[in-house]
Design an enzyme around this catalytic site. Structure first.
Site: not given
Ligand code: 13P
Ligand code: G3H
Ligand code: ZN
Length: 335
Positions: A78, A137, A218, A220-221, A264
């Site tokens: 990610d 992206e 992204h 998308s919580s 999230t």
């Molecule tokens: P959230 O913070 O909305 O869960 O997004 C996670 C995300 O986009 C990780 O790349």
């Molecule tokens: O994109 C962000 C994800 O929620 C991962 O977050 O960098 O704190 O592990 P992090």
């Molecule tokens: Zn992200």
């Protein structure tokens, strides 16, 4: 991941991509996948790789595929910040990587289109040679609270549809993350989002121009109120906030979204469950007494999202293609 997203496109469903840092989160996702018979994308950020020293993550993923052999499982990087980061992920065994060239390597400064094309193209070349999938992206997400992003609001760097077409053409990537007003973390919107703050029309426009590109949402919580309430009921201090409503994600899925990033919501579920045990049973000191409920709470969120995104029931639709075979396919397409 390319195969999994192609299958999702054929079936008209989306696939959640859930972030992990530790064993319990991986267990939650795999259990939810077994229960709902879902294919799975597990993703790890640079922070997660550092936290797990990479090798723990590697062996935990091997364990996941041993224990759940019936579940097609992707390990995805990610927000890779550089060609080098993506390269080291591929060497470690990630089957998919994100080269986030929308920002410079510091993960903060918005980059130029030319820079983004250049780094993404380089990653496509080295990843496809090994059969590994690439997400890129274009446009920048909002937020900075989790260490990603330019610290802008979600609307400052929306994806330009014309640029998106050019970006896909010039990079040859497999999946495209777009910016439509969302941001990472819990504080996305200060009230329920409207067409002014969450630009679903923009997404639809991009899909019309790129009907064969897998789109990624992204940030998308959904930041559900009940999960916020549990945290606050047991001593937490979350401010009122709104996330991305599930029905908007479902609209996205009808319009080309195949991968939906969620971190999230799971963090909230875990934290709420742990706080509850700490408050209700202050005499407990065995970590299992709070990690088990935390694992169960995350599993419930993941299983619900798997059902809402439509991936439930699709785990046995296909047999995963080995990376070497994928590499040959990419070679044939490129030739
Ligand atoms: P959230 O913070 O909305 O869960 O997004 C996670 C995300 O986009 C990780 O790349
Ligand atoms: O994109 C962000 C994800 O929620 C991962 O977050 O960098 O704190 O592990 P992090
Ligand atoms: Zn992200």
């Amino acid at each position: 991941m390319r195969q999994l997203l192609d299958e999702a496109a054929k079936g008209g469903y989306g696939v959640g991509a859930f972030n992990v840092n530790n064993m319990e989160q991986i267990q939650s996702i795999m259990e939810a996948a077994r229960e709902t018979k879902s294919p799975v994308i597990i993703q790890a950020s640079r922070g997660a790789r550092a936290y797990s020293q990479d090798r723990f993550l590697y062996h935990l993923m091997i364990a996941a595929t041993e224990i759940y052999p019936e579940i097609p499982t992707v390990l995805h990087l990610d927000h890779g910040n550089s060609v080098e980061t993506c390269k080291s992920a591929i060497e470690m065994g990630f089957t998919s990587v994100m080269m986030d060239g929308s920002l410079m390597a510091d993960g903060k400064t918005p980059s130029s289109f030319e820079y983004n094309v250049d780094v993404t193209r380089q990653v496509v070349e080295l990843a496809h040679a090994k059969g590994v999938t690439v997400e890129g992206e274009i446009g920048c997400l909002g937020g900075i609270e989790d260490g990603h992003g330019a610290g802008l609001d979600g609307l400052s760097h929306l994806t330009d549809p014309e640029q998106a077409v050019e970006f896909v053409k010039q990079t040859g990537l497999d999946a495209l993350a777009i910016a439509i007003g969302t941001s990472h973390g819990a504080y996305k919107f200060s009230s329920k989002p409207t067409g002014e703050t969450l630009k679903m029309q923009r997404l639809i426009e991009i899909h019309k121009r790129l009907p064969n590109t897998h789109l990624v949402m992204h940030g998308s919580s959904s930041v559900p109120k009940d999960l916020q309430d549990i945290i606050n009921q047991y001593g937490g201090k979350l401010k009122p906030t709104w996330g991305v409503p599930v029905e908007e994600i479902q609209l996205g899925i009808k319009n080309g979204v195949r991968k939906i990033n969620v971190d999230t919501d799971n963090r909230l579920a875990i934290t709420g469950a742990i706080r509850k045990v700490f408050m209700e049973k202050p005499e407990e000191f065995d970590p299992r007494s709070y990690l088990k409920p935390a694992r169960e709470a995350m599993k419930k969120v993941v299983a619900l999202r798997m059902t809402q995104f439509g991936q439930a029931g699709h785990a046995s639709d296909y047999t995963p293609i080995p990376l070497a075979e994928m590499a040959k396919r990419y070679e044939t397409v490129a030739a």
